[in-house]
Design a protein around this motif. Sequence first.
Motif, PDB file in Angstrom:
ATOM      1  N   LYS A 123       0.776  -1.343   0.006  1.00 44.06           N
ATOM      2  CA  LYS A 123       0.001   0.018   0.092  1.00 44.06           C
ATOM      3  C   LYS A 123       0.845   1.095   0.022  1.00 44.06           C
ATOM      4  O   LYS A 123       1.922   1.329   0.680  1.00 44.06           O
TER       5      LYS A 123
ATOM      6  N   THR B 141      -3.036   7.941  -0.326  1.00 44.18           N
ATOM      7  CA  THR B 141      -3.410   6.903   0.438  1.00 44.18           C
ATOM      8  C   THR B 141      -2.688   7.217   1.948  1.00 44.18           C
ATOM      9  O   THR B 141      -3.302   6.776   2.684  1.00 44.18           O
TER      10      THR B 141
ATOM     11  N   THR C  14       0.803   9.017  -5.052  1.00 48.18           N
ATOM     12  CA  THR C  14       0.155   8.109  -4.371  1.00 48.18           C
ATOM     13  C   THR C  14       0.295   7.876  -2.866  1.00 48.18           C
ATOM     14  O   THR C  14      -0.506   7.663  -2.147  1.00 48.18           O
TER      15      THR C  14
END
Length: 218
Positions: free
Chosen positions: A54, A162, A158
Amino acid sequence: MMAKLEDFTEVISDYLDKGLVLIVADLLSLITVSSCLIIKVPQINTICTNKSSKGISVAGLCLELFSYTVMMSYNYSNDYAFLSYMEYPILLLQEYVLIYFVFKYQDILGRKTQIIAGLYVITCTLIYLKIFPIVILTFLVPFCTPIGATSKILQLITILRTKDARSVSRTTWALSAFTNMILESSYICLLDIKRDIIVDLHKRVKFSNVYIVNTVKD
């Protein structure tokens, strides 16, 4: 023994005669290749330890893969010396492993990914057999630097999206920044060498023209 020592001294002397700029360029190239040996390893280790990818940009990794593949393919297709592009095969091997674990932990190793991977392997095979048109590689090479920069930007986006950077290795990013700095320094050194060669040729041409003019006058 003395003969071997003299031969070694002669080799060192010949190498030093290449000039300081070229020696520095060789040293920077060696440092770059050494860094590339392990540059992706900390990132792979971080993902495997956390069992999560992630915060890792899939698009960014794909762009990196594209950039490395094009650069290695271009150098290979032009039959350049392997040592001049040795870092790219090393980077690619690490990139394959990294992409596998990122795709695995993001659960995107499906049929679509397998088809794309198959097309990639076919393309690489055509390049290896030197069937792939080199004109396409020549066209793509200038885009590799901006593509590489874009991959880093996508990774940052990203992380911000996130709000999770636990799977991102600081060591890999630090090595990447260091390697880019070294590559830039090598590029500057090569520009200096090219400039010196051009200046030397200009002087030789100018001298030749003066000599010819004086000869004609006489």
